[in-house]
Design a protein around this motif. Structure first.
Motif, PDB file in Angstrom:
ATOM      1  N   SER A 288      51.012  43.717  58.194  1.00 47.10           N
ATOM      2  CA  SER A 288      51.059  42.397  57.565  1.00 47.10           C
ATOM      3  C   SER A 288      49.950  42.213  56.547  1.00 47.10           C
ATOM      4  N   ILE A 289      50.292  41.538  55.456  1.00 51.29           N
ATOM      5  CA  ILE A 289      49.359  41.208  54.388  1.00 51.29           C
ATOM      6  C   ILE A 289      48.738  39.849  54.674  1.00 51.29           C
ATOM      7  N   ASN A 290      47.437  39.765  54.552  1.00 51.33           N
ATOM      8  CA  ASN A 290      46.711  38.513  54.760  1.00 51.33           C
ATOM      9  C   ASN A 290      46.704  37.733  53.447  1.00 51.33           C
ATOM     10  N   LEU A 291      47.633  36.796  53.306  1.00 51.40           N
ATOM     11  CA  LEU A 291      47.774  36.053  52.053  1.00 51.40           C
ATOM     12  C   LEU A 291      46.541  35.233  51.728  1.00 51.40           C
ATOM     13  N   ALA A 292      45.858  34.753  52.757  1.00 54.26           N
ATOM     14  CA  ALA A 292      44.671  33.931  52.516  1.00 54.26           C
ATOM     15  C   ALA A 292      43.595  34.703  51.763  1.00 54.26           C
ATOM     16  N   ARG A 293      43.564  36.028  51.895  1.00 55.39           N
ATOM     17  CA  ARG A 293      42.571  36.856  51.216  1.00 55.39           C
ATOM     18  C   ARG A 293      42.891  37.033  49.737  1.00 55.39           C
ATOM     19  N   VAL A 295      43.831  34.510  47.656  1.00 57.63           N
ATOM     20  CA  VAL A 295      43.720  33.231  46.957  1.00 57.63           C
ATOM     21  C   VAL A 295      42.324  33.115  46.356  1.00 57.63           C
ATOM     22  N   GLU A 296      42.281  32.877  45.049  1.00 56.29           N
ATOM     23  CA  GLU A 296      41.015  32.672  44.341  1.00 56.29           C
ATOM     24  C   GLU A 296      41.075  31.346  43.608  1.00 56.29           C
ATOM     25  N   ARG A 297      40.148  30.438  43.944  1.00 54.42           N
ATOM     26  CA  ARG A 297      40.083  29.117  43.320  1.00 54.42           C
ATOM     27  C   ARG A 297      41.442  28.410  43.348  1.00 54.42           C
ATOM     28  N   GLY A 298      42.111  28.521  44.475  1.00 56.12           N
ATOM     29  CA  GLY A 298      43.377  27.817  44.651  1.00 56.12           C
ATOM     30  C   GLY A 298      44.586  28.516  44.086  1.00 56.12           C
ATOM     31  N   CYS A 299      44.419  29.699  43.505  1.00 55.71           N
ATOM     32  CA  CYS A 299      45.546  30.417  42.889  1.00 55.71           C
ATOM     33  C   CYS A 299      45.776  31.757  43.599  1.00 55.71           C
ATOM     34  N   LEU A 300      47.018  32.113  43.781  1.00 55.38           N
ATOM     35  CA  LEU A 300      47.373  33.415  44.349  1.00 55.38           C
ATOM     36  C   LEU A 300      47.221  34.479  43.280  1.00 55.38           C
ATOM     37  N   ASP A 301      46.482  35.516  43.574  1.00 58.69           N
ATOM     38  CA  ASP A 301      46.300  36.629  42.656  1.00 58.69           C
ATOM     39  C   ASP A 301      47.537  37.517  42.743  1.00 58.69           C
ATOM     40  N   ARG A 302      48.507  37.277  41.882  1.00 56.60           N
ATOM     41  CA  ARG A 302      49.784  37.973  41.961  1.00 56.60           C
ATOM     42  C   ARG A 302      49.677  39.445  41.557  1.00 56.60           C
ATOM     43  N   ARG A 303      48.781  39.752  40.651  1.00 58.84           N
ATOM     44  CA  ARG A 303      48.580  41.163  40.301  1.00 58.84           C
ATOM     45  C   ARG A 303      48.058  41.929  41.510  1.00 58.84           C
ATOM     46  N   ARG A 304      47.071  41.365  42.156  1.00 55.68           N
ATOM     47  CA  ARG A 304      46.513  42.008  43.348  1.00 55.68           C
ATOM     48  C   ARG A 304      47.553  42.082  44.450  1.00 55.68           C
ATOM     49  N   LEU A 305      48.359  41.035  44.603  1.00 57.74           N
ATOM     50  CA  LEU A 305      49.419  41.045  45.619  1.00 57.74           C
ATOM     51  C   LEU A 305      50.350  42.231  45.401  1.00 57.74           C
ATOM     52  N   GLY A 306      50.742  42.482  44.162  1.00 59.56           N
ATOM     53  CA  GLY A 306      51.624  43.611  43.878  1.00 59.56           C
ATOM     54  C   GLY A 306      51.000  44.934  44.260  1.00 59.56           C
ATOM     55  N   GLU A 307      49.707  45.086  43.980  1.00 59.11           N
ATOM     56  CA  GLU A 307      49.004  46.315  44.343  1.00 59.11           C
ATOM     57  C   GLU A 307      48.956  46.505  45.854  1.00 59.11           C
ATOM     58  N   VAL A 344      53.698  39.161  56.530  1.00 53.10           N
ATOM     59  CA  VAL A 344      52.541  38.401  56.058  1.00 53.10           C
ATOM     60  C   VAL A 344      51.900  37.655  57.210  1.00 53.10           C
ATOM     61  N   MET A 345      50.659  37.299  57.007  1.00 53.06           N
ATOM     62  CA  MET A 345      49.968  36.316  57.832  1.00 53.06           C
ATOM     63  C   MET A 345      49.161  35.443  56.879  1.00 53.06           C
ATOM     64  N   GLY A 346      48.712  34.289  57.367  1.00 54.70           N
ATOM     65  CA  GLY A 346      47.922  33.420  56.517  1.00 54.70           C
ATOM     66  C   GLY A 346      48.710  32.593  55.523  1.00 54.70           C
ATOM     67  N   LEU A 347      50.032  32.471  55.689  1.00 53.01           N
ATOM     68  CA  LEU A 347      50.818  31.648  54.769  1.00 53.01           C
ATOM     69  C   LEU A 347      50.331  30.196  54.780  1.00 53.01           C
ATOM     70  N   ALA A 348      50.090  29.658  55.972  1.00 56.15           N
ATOM     71  CA  ALA A 348      49.650  28.258  56.052  1.00 56.15           C
ATOM     72  C   ALA A 348      48.323  28.056  55.333  1.00 56.15           C
ATOM     73  N   GLU A 349      47.421  29.030  55.437  1.00 56.28           N
ATOM     74  CA  GLU A 349      46.141  28.904  54.751  1.00 56.28           C
ATOM     75  C   GLU A 349      46.310  29.036  53.240  1.00 56.28           C
ATOM     76  N   LEU A 350      47.201  29.904  52.812  1.00 55.80           N
ATOM     77  CA  LEU A 350      47.481  30.001  51.381  1.00 55.80           C
ATOM     78  C   LEU A 350      47.936  28.648  50.837  1.00 55.80           C
ATOM     79  N   LEU A 351      48.874  28.016  51.541  1.00 51.94           N
ATOM     80  CA  LEU A 351      49.371  26.717  51.096  1.00 51.94           C
ATOM     81  C   LEU A 351      48.255  25.683  51.076  1.00 51.94           C
TER      82      LEU A 351
END
Length: 592
Positions: A288-293, A295-307, A344-351
């Motif tokens: 599982s991917i930790n989505l909360a990790r 998030v930078e300044r309230g934005c999801l780093d989509r480039r990093r997510l793809g990697e 995934v994990m951390g979806l609630a924290e991402l939101l």
């Protein structure tokens, strides 16, 4: 040296108790950093088979785990690089209607439990109680008797293992013993290593809606064994789920419509928490991917997510080759389809970090968009691996090949696991579950641990509102709704699982399921005053919404919940809150 490992006290205790290697005297001889290095090296070692440098891939794998951005399932963390070598979280094992099959599968299950894995079974092929036994002229004892035997064996095995055994039992709704199965956990002391799910068909659910009678079928003869009132059986299911969380429902027709290997066989069961429907012999290889990790300044780093997705897919594909298997059949099944389960994990924290309420239209859309993005990256990663290494061996008989899709390395890619233990290690919320409580007490290894939700602390500190007085108030309730001085927006974003309408849980599960090729583990949390009728409405909503299974849990319905809110000020007893995992396994810690 353990520099840079962001592990909580509770995470370190769990690692020491269950994951870190020990010598023959029982002394821990491994640090958390050394654990991650051990796992990364063991998994990356197979890269040499494909002309790659294992050392460079080991460094990439290790960094993802050290950052707590990605974690594999517990057996991989425990066993990779050790003499045990079983790395899958769980297996679905076949049970045919013979003593040889029943007891042979029981032996295989014991080996899996010994290695820290879980097991799922369909008991649907076993002839009903009272049916004829041709070889002896006697009468059959039925699937429930063997289910109890399996439970006893799993209970014995957990005494010598590092984790409690977890099992799933599925019985198709047309089986003549279905009413006894539904009531099997009416006594809360029964079958405590098992989650139960009724294998519901579309025909049954339509019969419930239309108030029709439903045919039961003897699995031995395939002949009719009479009819029952579908609505009455459905209400019995809801009554028992209200009482204890069991049984849940798995929607078998929907599962098999999505089965890309339907020419190989029909899926009849799932893993213990329901997120991986599997053919007999197949295994769950989860991470599982930790989505909360991300998030930078309230934005999801989509480039990093793809990697991260691309590297995680490669890691999980490597696990299949690095693992050992309890039987030749399970090894052949794993290599034939090469199914993986990236979640995934951390979806609630991402939101929450983005200022989005979980129980909102924007929350649903945001979650769906994130999972759709992950699915796209996972497909491309699997296609690239197929170019490098070849597609999974059963590719030509898959529905993917028949539809003209590009070859993939893996027959299945995404699965949303409950992540009960690895989310604790990662310090984030479990799976796609909402925030449990901003402050809560977790019963762990016989002790209570006070935990503060990290996203909440981050948001409140950034707003300049953090104080010891605030923490004291939260420790008295676990909820933000009645805390003076907190902005309405913060209260809205950190609404807990029990403070939102249960239908939002189902809607979130359905939105995520649309982009997941396996299934989604999700507990629909209900307040203590919910009724069996409420559960029936949710079960029907789940069926209409397109999910592959559903589990509900009514707050306080079991005395041994893993997570609890802290007691309100002046009270003597803690107010129990449902654990955030699926499959009715509220009596124990989540398996992953």
């Amino acid at each position: 040296m353990e520099e840079g490992l962001p592990l909580s006290v509770a995470a370190r205790e769990v690692l020491a108790e269950r994951y870190l290697r020990r010598d023959r005297t029982g002394q821990v001889v491994e640090s958390p950093g050394e654990l991650f290095a051990r796992v990364a090296a063991a998994i990356a070692s197979v890269e040499s088979r494909y002309g790659q440098d294992p050392t460079s891939w080991a460094l990439r794998f290790e960094q993802l785990m050290r950052d707590l951005t990605f974690l594999p399932n517990s057996p991989t963390l425990m066993n990779a690089g050790t003499e045990i070598g079983v790395l899958s979280a769980c297996f679905v094992l076949p049970i045919e209607d013979s003593l040889r099959s029943i007891f042979g599968t029981l032996a295989d299950a014991a080996l899996i439990h010994q290695a820290g894995g879980g097991t799922g079974f369909s008991f649907s092929r076993i002839r009903p109680a009272g049916d004829l036994v041709g070889t002896t002229g006697g009468r059959a004892s039925g699937p429930l008797s063997f289910l109890r035997l399996y439970d006893t064996a799993a209970d014995v095995m957990r005494e010598g293992g590092r984790r409690r055994a977890a099992n799933m039992a599925v019985l198709e709704v047309s089986h003549p013993d279905i009413e006894a199965f539904v009531a099997a956990k009416h006594d809360l002391q029964e079958l405590h290593t098992f989650n139960l799910s009724v294998g519901a068909t579309d025909r049954f659910m339509r019969s419930v809606v239309e108030r029709e009678r439903f045919e039961l079928v003897n699995p031995r003869t395939r002949r009719s064994a009479g009819h029952i009132d579908a609505r009455e059986l459905f209400e019995q299911i809801c009554e028992e789920a209200w009482r204890s969380g069991d049984p849940g429902l798995v929607f078998l027709d929907r599962i098999n419509r999505a089965n890309v290997l339907r020419s190989v066989g029909r899926i009849e069961a799932t893993n213990p928490c329901g997120e991986v429907p599997l053919l007999p012999g197949e295994s769950c290889n989860l991470g599982s991917i930790n989505l909360a990790r991300l998030v930078e300044r309230g934005c999801l780093d989509r480039r990093r997510l793809g990697e991260v997705v691309t590297t995680a897919v490669r890691f999980l594909d490597d696990v299949i080759d690095a693992a050992t298997y309890p039987t030749p059949e399970t090894e052949a099944a794993a290599h034939g389809s090469r199914k993986i389960g990236l979640g995934v994990m951390g979806l609630a924290e991402l939101l929450a970090l983005r200022g989005v309420a979980y129980d909102s239209e924007l929350g649903i859309r945001t979650a769906a968009n994130v999972i759709r993005t992950i699915a796209g990256h996972a497909v491309r990663a699997s296609e690239q691996l197929a170019e490098e290494r070849g597609p999974f061996p059963l590719w030509e008989v898959s529905t993917l090949a028949r539809r003209g899709r590009r070859p993939r390395r893996n027959a299945q890619l995404l699965s949303i696991a409950p992540t009960g233990t690895i989310s604790l290690l990662a310090g984030t919320t479990a799976g796609i579950e909402p925030v449990f409580a901003v402050v809560y007490s977790r019963q762990l290894l016989g002790a209570a641990h006070l935990e503060v939700n990290r996203a909440f602390e981050t948001v409140v500190r950034e707003a300049g509102l953090w104080s010891t007085d605030l923490l004291d108030q939260l420790a008295a309730t676990g909820s933000v709704k009645d805390i003076d001085g907190l902005p309405r927006a913060i209260k809205r974003v950190f609404r807990s699982a029990l403070e939102m309408a249960p239908a939002w849980h189902v809607r979130m599960q359905a939105a995520v399921q649309r982009h997941v090729d396996a299934a989604v583990s999700k507990t629909v949390n209900l307040p203590n005053d919910a009724t069996p009728r409420d559960i029936g409405n949710l079960y029907r909503l789940a069926w209409r919404s397109g999910v592959k299974g559903i589990t509900v849990y009514r707050d306080g319905s079991r005395p041994d919940q893993v997570q609890r809110r802290l007691a309100p000020a002046g009270s003597e007893a803690a107010v129990a809150v449902a654990p955030t995992f699926s499959g009715g396994c509220s009596a124990r810690e989540c398996h992953y």
